[in-house]
Design a protein around this motif. Structure first.
Motif, short mmCIF file in Angstrom:
data_model
loop_
_atom_site.label_atom_id
_atom_site.label_comp_id
_atom_site.label_asym_id
_atom_site.label_seq_id
_atom_site.Cartn_x
_atom_site.Cartn_y
_atom_site.Cartn_z
N LEU A 74 0.84 -1.20 0.00
CA LEU A 74 0.00 0.00 0.00
C LEU A 74 0.87 1.24 0.00
O LEU A 74 2.09 1.17 0.13
N ARG A 134 -6.05 -0.10 7.02
CA ARG A 134 -4.97 -0.68 6.22
C ARG A 134 -5.13 -2.19 6.08
O ARG A 134 -4.91 -2.76 5.01
N GLU A 137 -7.74 -2.70 3.54
CA GLU A 137 -7.25 -2.46 2.18
C GLU A 137 -6.42 -3.65 1.70
O GLU A 137 -6.55 -4.10 0.55
N SER A 140 -8.67 -6.45 0.77
CA SER A 140 -9.27 -6.20 -0.55
C SER A 140 -8.29 -6.54 -1.66
O SER A 140 -8.67 -7.10 -2.69
N ARG A 141 -7.03 -6.19 -1.45
CA ARG A 141 -6.01 -6.50 -2.45
C ARG A 141 -5.88 -8.01 -2.64
O ARG A 141 -5.75 -8.50 -3.77
N ARG A 160 -7.02 3.52 -6.95
CA ARG A 160 -6.65 3.68 -5.53
C ARG A 160 -5.66 4.83 -5.37
O ARG A 160 -5.78 5.66 -4.47
#
Length: 231
Positions: A74, A134, A137, A140-141, A160
């Motif tokens: 990220l 985080r 996220e 989700s990745r 993103r």
């Protein structure tokens, strides 16, 4: 070093509930450091000696897989805490932090973490909210990698970065920090060749404009359609 001004922190969520005297006390214990683009702030597995707050720039968070591949997990933008290993009850950093652009950060010794959590209203709440976001996220990745086609993953990756750091320019919305096609391949679990092929096709279609280290999304609505579920 010049004395840091309280206004640096007053509007940032971890400190927004504090008065100026409390912020002064926090700043008086902080170290300030500027990082050139590409500089490593800390490495995965290193002892977690300090936690950090990004004031300006962008931090790229990189994880190493068991096979030795580096994956960009990220990006962290200004106003966010990072390197908060104590929040995970860890004494080593779980990832590597690299300055994706010239960056300025504050840091404090990890021994101060329990004091900040206990003494300062809002610090713990915002820290754990940041951590939760985080982790969400990253989840989700992982889901994207498992379920989406490469084209969808690359489109979602660009969106993103635009949502996090996009700035308006004449051609559209520019990702505000340097990003290469290799970076995108490391974020999407695909090859450099595939990323180059997709970006070249999208340039011909008027969806993006890209150079070696700069990407402008010229048709965001079309990128949103590309990132969605197939047919």
């Amino acid at each position: 070093m010049n004395k840091l001004d309280e206004s640096l922190l007053t509007r940032l969520p971890p400190f927004s509930m504090l008065d100026r005297a409390q912020i002064r006390a926090i700043l008086d214990q902080a170290a300030s450091r500027r990082y050139d683009e590409g500089a490593t702030v800390f490495g995965e597995g290193m002892p977690a000696e300090r936690f950090h707050l990004l004031l300006d720039g962008t931090i790229r968070v990189i994880r190493t897989t068991p096979t030795g591949e580096q994956i960009i997990a990220l990006h962290i933008g200004p106003g966010q805490l990072f390197g908060i290993a104590p929040a995970l009850a860890r004494d080593t950093y779980p990832a590597t932090a690299v300055a994706a652009a010239e960056s300025l950060a504050l840091s404090w010794p990890v021994r101060l973490w329990p004091e900040f959590v206990q003494r300062y209203d809002g610090f713990a709440t915002e820290s754990y909210r940041t951590l939760g976001a985080r982790l969400g996220e990253m989840q989700s990745r992982i889901t994207e990698l498992a379920t989406q086609q490469v084209e969808q993953r690359v489109a979602a990756c660009l969106l993103r970065m635009v949502n996090q750091s996009g700035r308006k320019v004449d051609q559209g919305i520019e990702i505000a920090f340097p990003v290469t096609r290799q970076n995108i391949s490391e974020m999407t679990g695909t090859t450099l060749h595939t990323v180059s092929r997709l970006l070249s096709a999208w340039e011909r279609e008027g969806i993006v404009e890209s150079t070696r280290r700069r990407i402008v999304v010229t048709a965001p609505h079309r990128l949103v359609l590309l990132s969605g579920p197939a047919g």
